[in-house]
Write a protein that holds these residues in place. Structure first.
Motif, PDB file in Angstrom:
ATOM      1  N   ALA A   1       0.992  -1.124  -0.082  1.00  0.00           N
ATOM      2  CA  ALA A   1       0.158  -0.249  -0.001  1.00  0.00           C
ATOM      3  C   ALA A   1       0.964   1.340   0.055  1.00  0.00           C
ATOM      4  O   ALA A   1       2.003   1.085   0.645  1.00  0.00           O
ATOM      5  CB  ALA A   1      -0.949  -0.023   1.368  1.00  0.00           C
ATOM      6  N   PHE A   2       0.594   2.349  -0.931  1.00  0.00           N
ATOM      7  CA  PHE A   2       1.292   3.453  -0.737  1.00  0.00           C
ATOM      8  C   PHE A   2       0.363   4.656  -0.720  1.00  0.00           C
ATOM      9  O   PHE A   2      -0.729   4.909  -1.268  1.00  0.00           O
ATOM     10  CB  PHE A   2       1.792   3.592  -2.494  1.00  0.00           C
ATOM     11  N   TRP A   3       0.948   5.590  -0.028  1.00  0.00           N
ATOM     12  CA  TRP A   3       0.589   7.030  -0.027  1.00  0.00           C
ATOM     13  C   TRP A   3       0.642   7.537  -1.234  1.00  0.00           C
ATOM     14  O   TRP A   3      -0.099   8.602  -1.479  1.00  0.00           O
ATOM     15  CB  TRP A   3       0.795   7.679   1.380  1.00  0.00           C
TER      16      TRP A   3
ATOM     17  N   HIS B   1       6.320   6.810  -0.502  1.00  0.00           N
ATOM     18  CA  HIS B   1       5.917   6.446   0.944  1.00  0.00           C
ATOM     19  C   HIS B   1       4.900   5.229   0.865  1.00  0.00           C
ATOM     20  O   HIS B   1       3.947   5.513   0.369  1.00  0.00           O
ATOM     21  CB  HIS B   1       5.494   7.329   1.760  1.00  0.00           C
ATOM     22  N   GLY B   2       5.430   3.881   1.289  1.00  0.00           N
ATOM     23  CA  GLY B   2       4.663   2.978   1.322  1.00  0.00           C
ATOM     24  C   GLY B   2       4.874   1.805   2.158  1.00  0.00           C
ATOM     25  O   GLY B   2       6.004   1.951   3.112  1.00  0.00           O
TER      26      GLY B   2
ATOM     27  N   SER C   1       2.083 -10.839  11.706  1.00  0.00           N
ATOM     28  CA  SER C   1       2.537 -10.448  10.129  1.00  0.00           C
ATOM     29  C   SER C   1       3.533  -9.411  10.575  1.00  0.00           C
ATOM     30  O   SER C   1       3.584  -8.946  11.585  1.00  0.00           O
ATOM     31  CB  SER C   1       1.599 -10.169   9.246  1.00  0.00           C
ATOM     32  N   VAL C   2       4.548  -9.386   9.652  1.00  0.00           N
ATOM     33  CA  VAL C   2       5.563  -8.318   9.752  1.00  0.00           C
ATOM     34  C   VAL C   2       5.392  -7.300   8.610  1.00  0.00           C
ATOM     35  O   VAL C   2       4.724  -7.404   7.713  1.00  0.00           O
ATOM     36  CB  VAL C   2       6.841  -8.967   9.368  1.00  0.00           C
ATOM     37  N   ALA C   3       5.453  -5.942   8.993  1.00  0.00           N
ATOM     38  CA  ALA C   3       5.338  -4.941   8.143  1.00  0.00           C
ATOM     39  C   ALA C   3       6.874  -4.095   7.991  1.00  0.00           C
ATOM     40  O   ALA C   3       7.741  -4.143   8.520  1.00  0.00           O
ATOM     41  CB  ALA C   3       4.535  -3.676   8.636  1.00  0.00           C
ATOM     42  N   ALA C   4       6.917  -3.476   6.816  1.00  0.00           N
ATOM     43  CA  ALA C   4       8.320  -2.684   6.430  1.00  0.00           C
ATOM     44  C   ALA C   4       7.780  -1.472   5.545  1.00  0.00           C
ATOM     45  O   ALA C   4       6.630  -1.492   4.915  1.00  0.00           O
ATOM     46  CB  ALA C   4       9.009  -3.541   5.505  1.00  0.00           C
ATOM     47  N   ARG C   5       8.515  -0.717   5.684  1.00  0.00           N
ATOM     48  CA  ARG C   5       8.259   0.813   5.266  1.00  0.00           C
ATOM     49  C   ARG C   5       9.414   1.295   4.186  1.00  0.00           C
ATOM     50  O   ARG C   5      10.490   0.979   4.470  1.00  0.00           O
ATOM     51  CB  ARG C   5       8.137   1.652   6.443  1.00  0.00           C
ATOM     52  N   THR C   6       8.755   1.823   3.200  1.00  0.00           N
ATOM     53  CA  THR C   6       9.954   2.624   2.301  1.00  0.00           C
ATOM     54  C   THR C   6       9.465   4.058   2.242  1.00  0.00           C
ATOM     55  O   THR C   6       8.388   4.374   2.319  1.00  0.00           O
ATOM     56  CB  THR C   6       9.661   1.935   1.015  1.00  0.00           C
TER      57      THR C   6
END
Length: 327
Positions: free
Chosen positions: A221-223, A227-228, A242-247
């Motif tokens: 998902a991306f803003w 940024h997502g 579950s694990v989340a990662a950010r870019t």
């Protein structure tokens, strides 16, 4: 405080969902997995904010599972169906499901289409598991009426046993040219592929999300184009989180952020609130208001798909569930 407003829909398991506005929502589903083998594919819509739902499934869908749905408006929709034995198909309607046209059908043994997304009203993309060592991409430039296979020259090689998760949001777009899809493999962390030219060429980046032979990256998902979030890992049988990662650079690099409260299969950003996203899964829902740095569990219902617009967020799931997020 966020909460879901639940209402009953047509009996089936739903995973695909696309919100047009607060009143108009399309959803799709049916499952061909163990324990639900042979349950019918399904496409439904509501025009009155969930007060009633219409079953508008294509009449020749058979035992296909409708894994993703893309709505242009209340009447024009594309539905992506894939089955283990029945191949993959894309259907299109211009009159709210009264009539459907089969616009793409695949029978390649290795191809299995996981998601469909659009850059604008005419340019779209669909993604399949690898065929002969590279992920298969379909491209349309006429609103989904015709589809062609993109050349594989600009696609990095797939890893052994690497594939996409058929959640719909394993493939996402943002803006007029950018798209991303997430993958999982047995012996490596999940990866994210990115295109900046509508699918002609691709790059790939490793993520800190654990690889898994069955799950890997489930949702993106991306803003905006920089940024997502990526969501994956975990184990539904034990509710391993579950694990989340950010870019922050369009998917070139990914940094692990806070894990969720349980196993989650789908995610959507809330475009009305910066850094806000909602994740859903078999054991409940989580929300973040700070770009994934922390998550708050707020519901325990089994939900499988989620979609947000500026004025509404909706989720669908198992056992007749459809819900609007009260925010």
């Amino acid at each position: 405080m966020s909460s879901w407003r639940f209402m009953q829909t047509i009996p089936s398991s739903l995973i695909g969902i696309d919100v047009v506005n607060r009143d108009v929502v399309w959803a799709s589903g049916g499952f061909d997995g163990p324990g639900e083998l042979g349950s019918p594919g399904l496409v439904v819509r509501t025009l009155d904010r969930g007060g009633s739902w219409e079953n508008v499934t294509p009449p020749d869908a058979g035992r296909l599972t409708f894994r993703d749905v893309y709505a242009f408006d209340r009447d024009q929709v594309l539905a992506l169906a894939s089955g283990v034995l029945q191949g993959s198909r894309i259907y299109r309607t211009v009159n709210g499901g009264q009539d459907w046209k089969l616009v793409f059908e695949n029978w390649e043994a290795d191809a299995f289409y996981n998601g469909i997304a659009f850059f604008d009203a005419v340019n779209g993309i669909a993604m399949s598991d690898p065929v002969q060592g590279t992920f298969r991409i379909l491209i349309t430039d006429d609103g989904g009426w015709t589809w062609k296979v993109a050349p594989t020259k600009g696609m990095p090689d797939a890893l052994p046993d690497e594939f996409g998760r058929a959640t719909g949001t394993c493939l996402v777009t943002k803006g007029p040219h950018d798209a991303w899809f997430g993958t999982g493999s047995k012996d490596a962390n999940g990866r994210v592929f990115h295109t900046g030219d509508r699918g002609r060429t691709w790059s790939v980046a490793d993520t800190p999300i654990p690889g898994d032979p069955e799950f890997g990256i489930a949702s993106l998902a991306f803003w905006d184009t920089r940024h997502g979030l990526a969501l994956g890992g975990g184990d539904p049988s034990s509710n391993k989180p579950s694990v989340a990662a950010r870019t922050t650079n369009g998917g070139r690099t990914w940094k692990r952020v806070r894990s969720l409260a349980g196993f989650r299969i789908n995610m959507a950003v809330d475009p009305s609130r910066r850094d806000t996203a909602v994740a859903v899964g078999m054991s409940g829902s989580d929300i973040t208001a700070n770009g994934g740095r922390s998550w708050r569990w707020f519901d325990q219902n089994d939900l499988r798909g989620v979609s947000c617009t500026e004025d509404a967020c909706w989720a669908v799931g198992k056992d007749l569930k459809a819900a609007e997020l009260l925010r």
